[in-house]
Every structure is written in C-alpha cells, then in structure tokens.
Enzyme design. Structure first.
Site, PDB file in Angstrom:
ATOM      1  N   ASP A 181      44.269  48.550  41.508  1.00 44.92           N
ATOM      2  CA  ASP A 181      44.153  47.191  41.192  1.00 44.92           C
ATOM      3  C   ASP A 181      45.181  46.426  41.131  1.00 44.92           C
ATOM      4  O   ASP A 181      45.642  45.339  41.678  1.00 44.92           O
ATOM      5  CB  ASP A 181      43.147  47.052  40.273  1.00 44.92           C
ATOM      6  CG  ASP A 181      43.410  47.540  38.895  1.00 44.92           C
ATOM      7  OD1 ASP A 181      44.416  48.265  38.770  1.00 44.92           O
ATOM      8  OD2 ASP A 181      42.321  47.477  37.946  1.00 44.92           O
ATOM      9  N   LYS A 207      38.564  52.650  37.190  1.00 46.58           N
ATOM     10  CA  LYS A 207      37.678  52.149  37.971  1.00 46.58           C
ATOM     11  C   LYS A 207      38.100  50.721  38.372  1.00 46.58           C
ATOM     12  O   LYS A 207      37.524  50.127  39.286  1.00 46.58           O
ATOM     13  CB  LYS A 207      36.555  51.587  36.689  1.00 46.58           C
ATOM     14  CG  LYS A 207      36.059  52.662  36.057  1.00 46.58           C
ATOM     15  CD  LYS A 207      34.914  52.151  34.936  1.00 46.58           C
ATOM     16  CE  LYS A 207      34.500  53.003  33.933  1.00 46.58           C
ATOM     17  NZ  LYS A 207      33.885  52.558  32.813  1.00 46.58           N
ATOM     18  N   GLY A 208      39.378  50.264  38.109  1.00 42.24           N
ATOM     19  CA  GLY A 208      39.675  49.111  38.492  1.00 42.24           C
ATOM     20  C   GLY A 208      39.981  48.773  39.946  1.00 42.24           C
ATOM     21  O   GLY A 208      39.899  47.720  40.265  1.00 42.24           O
ATOM     22  N   ASP A 241      39.125  44.431  34.451  1.00 39.78           N
ATOM     23  CA  ASP A 241      38.210  44.264  33.245  1.00 39.78           C
ATOM     24  C   ASP A 241      39.026  44.089  32.188  1.00 39.78           C
ATOM     25  O   ASP A 241      40.280  44.059  32.071  1.00 39.78           O
ATOM     26  CB  ASP A 241      37.560  45.723  33.016  1.00 39.78           C
ATOM     27  CG  ASP A 241      38.521  46.620  32.272  1.00 39.78           C
ATOM     28  OD1 ASP A 241      39.284  47.028  32.786  1.00 39.78           O
ATOM     29  OD2 ASP A 241      38.233  47.084  31.293  1.00 39.78           O
ATOM     30  N   ARG A 300      34.404  42.719  35.667  1.00 37.23           N
ATOM     31  CA  ARG A 300      34.748  43.427  36.926  1.00 37.23           C
ATOM     32  C   ARG A 300      34.080  42.960  37.881  1.00 37.23           C
ATOM     33  O   ARG A 300      34.274  42.958  39.177  1.00 37.23           O
ATOM     34  CB  ARG A 300      34.326  44.831  36.684  1.00 37.23           C
ATOM     35  CG  ARG A 300      35.342  45.670  35.725  1.00 37.23           C
ATOM     36  CD  ARG A 300      34.860  47.122  36.212  1.00 37.23           C
ATOM     37  NE  ARG A 300      35.443  48.016  34.947  1.00 37.23           N
ATOM     38  CZ  ARG A 300      36.667  48.510  34.754  1.00 37.23           C
ATOM     39  NH1 ARG A 300      37.809  48.109  35.714  1.00 37.23           N
ATOM     40  NH2 ARG A 300      37.053  49.339  33.757  1.00 37.23           N
ATOM     41  N   ASP A 321      51.522  47.063  36.854  1.00 39.07           N
ATOM     42  CA  ASP A 321      51.832  46.149  35.756  1.00 39.07           C
ATOM     43  C   ASP A 321      53.528  46.760  35.007  1.00 39.07           C
ATOM     44  O   ASP A 321      54.155  46.361  35.782  1.00 39.07           O
ATOM     45  CB  ASP A 321      50.823  46.232  34.545  1.00 39.07           C
ATOM     46  CG  ASP A 321      51.008  45.531  33.529  1.00 39.07           C
ATOM     47  OD1 ASP A 321      51.675  44.692  33.457  1.00 39.07           O
ATOM     48  OD2 ASP A 321      50.341  45.720  32.530  1.00 39.07           O
ATOM     49  N   PHE A 370      47.206  38.182  31.537  1.00 37.49           N
ATOM     50  CA  PHE A 370      46.152  39.136  31.500  1.00 37.49           C
ATOM     51  C   PHE A 370      44.942  38.653  32.342  1.00 37.49           C
ATOM     52  O   PHE A 370      44.521  37.603  32.110  1.00 37.49           O
ATOM     53  CB  PHE A 370      45.713  39.420  30.328  1.00 37.49           C
ATOM     54  CG  PHE A 370      44.778  40.840  30.037  1.00 37.49           C
ATOM     55  CD1 PHE A 370      45.661  41.925  30.343  1.00 37.49           C
ATOM     56  CD2 PHE A 370      43.491  40.792  30.417  1.00 37.49           C
ATOM     57  CE1 PHE A 370      44.937  43.345  30.295  1.00 37.49           C
ATOM     58  CE2 PHE A 370      42.724  41.998  30.371  1.00 37.49           C
ATOM     59  CZ  PHE A 370      43.291  43.156  30.386  1.00 37.49           C
ATOM     60  N   VAL A 371      44.810  39.283  33.676  1.00 42.65           N
ATOM     61  CA  VAL A 371      43.833  38.858  34.438  1.00 42.65           C
ATOM     62  C   VAL A 371      42.440  39.773  34.396  1.00 42.65           C
ATOM     63  O   VAL A 371      42.664  40.917  34.540  1.00 42.65           O
ATOM     64  CB  VAL A 371      44.438  38.916  35.803  1.00 42.65           C
ATOM     65  CG1 VAL A 371      45.319  37.265  36.056  1.00 42.65           C
ATOM     66  CG2 VAL A 371      45.026  40.081  36.423  1.00 42.65           C
ATOM     67  N   LYS A 393      52.494  42.518  38.989  1.00 39.22           N
ATOM     68  CA  LYS A 393      53.082  41.361  37.830  1.00 39.22           C
ATOM     69  C   LYS A 393      54.430  42.008  37.678  1.00 39.22           C
ATOM     70  O   LYS A 393      54.941  43.013  36.813  1.00 39.22           O
ATOM     71  CB  LYS A 393      52.392  41.906  36.446  1.00 39.22           C
ATOM     72  CG  LYS A 393      51.090  41.194  36.069  1.00 39.22           C
ATOM     73  CD  LYS A 393      50.713  41.577  34.552  1.00 39.22           C
ATOM     74  CE  LYS A 393      49.314  41.406  34.450  1.00 39.22           C
ATOM     75  NZ  LYS A 393      48.767  41.829  32.974  1.00 39.22           N
TER      76      LYS A 393
END
Ligand code: IMP
Ligand code: MG
Length: 177
Positions: A102, A45-46, A161, A167, A105, A154-155, A133
């Site tokens: 989104d 969903k990001g 989320d 979100r 990482d 961690f954002v 990142k």
C-alpha cells in the site's frame, strides 16, 4: 465504531484520482512485462484493495501469492520492527516477482521483503506501491512503480488502516492527530 468516524480529515487522494493512476500503473506494468509471466507478491493486509483494482487491469498470465506483514502494531509511527509471518511460499525461483504494498514509508518493510525474496533466486524482482512518503524514507530503497508521492501525514482508507479501522474508505484521507 461510531467514535472512529470524526477522526478522519480531508481527502488527500480522491477515488477518481486513484482509479486514473491505477490505470496508468497497470499499463506500464503490462508494457514492461509483455511476453512474460508475472508472480505478484502482495503484502497484507494494507495492499488488499489496491491489489484487487490493479490486477484486474493487467491482462498478463500471472500467479498471486500473499504475505501477511506488519510494522505498526497499532500506532501511527512505524515500530521499525517488521513482523513477517511465516507463510509457505511456493518455489519462486526464476519467476518474475512484483511485490505490491500500500505505502512506502520508512522503507523497512520493502527492504526486509526484498532481501528475503532475493534469497529465493527470482528471475527479476520489482516493487509497486500506491503511496510513497518520500520525506520519511530512510532506507536506501525505492519502488519501481509508485502511484502518488504524499506528504508526511498518517493516511487511511483504500486498504490503509488505523488500528484496523478505515480500510473500507474508498479514498485516501488524512487521520487527524
Ligand atoms: P515502512 O516499513 O515504514 O515503509 O512502512 C510500511 C508499512 O507501514 C505499510 O505497509 C503500511 O502498512 C504501514 N504504514 C505506513 N504509513 C502508513 C500510513 O500513513 N497509514 C497507514 N499505514 C501506514
Ligand atoms: Mg502494510
């Protein structure tokens, strides 16, 4: 829900900065794919908020597909196991695919998805992420379009989320440890 609110800390990327950068990304994508039809593959969903803002700034013929995917399973450290849900994709052979997520990482998600989509024989395949990142990326993978390089924090917000919350924040914020 009320106990969730105090855990978010400073704004890392403001609403204004996000919108400005998305305009630039959309211009670059529109230029690069001029005369072509795009197939957007959005990871859910990001990417949902980023996707909605970005697509509306790209005046090219396009089709949209979504793939639900998860790698965190509730924590703030990637589990490293990317769970791909088996959604039926249409025939994407010979299409110009643009993968949207989104955040990049560790790179495991993009790696798994890229390898999966390559087996479908697309005409081309690129990826676009709002955040990267860089210091955390272990897989030999990079995105063609990157909104912002961010530090190893961690954002949350703007689609990202923590345990499914936050979100809906309009900007990117750091989650307090
Ligand atoms: P990767 O597979 O390690 O590159 O992780 C990518 C996925 O992990 C993204 O699609 C996000 O859903 C999630 N993720 C990574 N970092 C963060 C973060 O700081 N906040 C929220 N989600 C994150
Ligand atoms: Mg994600």
């Amino acid at each position: 829900m009320s106990n969730k609110t105090p855990n978010i800390d400073q704004i890392l990327v403001s609403q204004k900065a996000i919108q400005k950068r998305i305009t630039e990304l959309a211009e670059a994508i529109t230029r690069d794919y001029a005369g072509k039809e795009l197939t957007i593959i959005a990871l859910m969903k990001g990417s949902i908020v980023f996707l909605a803002d970005l697509l509306r700034l790209i005046p090219l013929p396009m089709r949209l597909e979504i793939i639900p995917v998860s790698s965190y399973h509730g924590g703030t450290v990637s589990s490293g196991i990317v769970t791909l849900q088996t959604v039926p994709l249409p025939d994407i052979t010979d299409r110009h695919l643009l993968l949207i997520d989104d955040i990049l990482d560790s790179g495991k998600t993009l790696k798994v998805l890229t390898e999966y989509l390559e087996t479908k024989g697309p005409a081309s395949l690129r990826s676009c992420v709002l955040l990267h990142k860089k210091s955390k990326t272990i897989e030999n993978i990079t995105a063609h379009y990157v909104g912002f390089e961010i530090p190893d924090e961690f954002v949350v917000g703007y689609g990202l989320d923590y345990q499914e919350y936050y979100r809906n924040l309009p900007e990117i914020r750091v989650l307090k440890p």
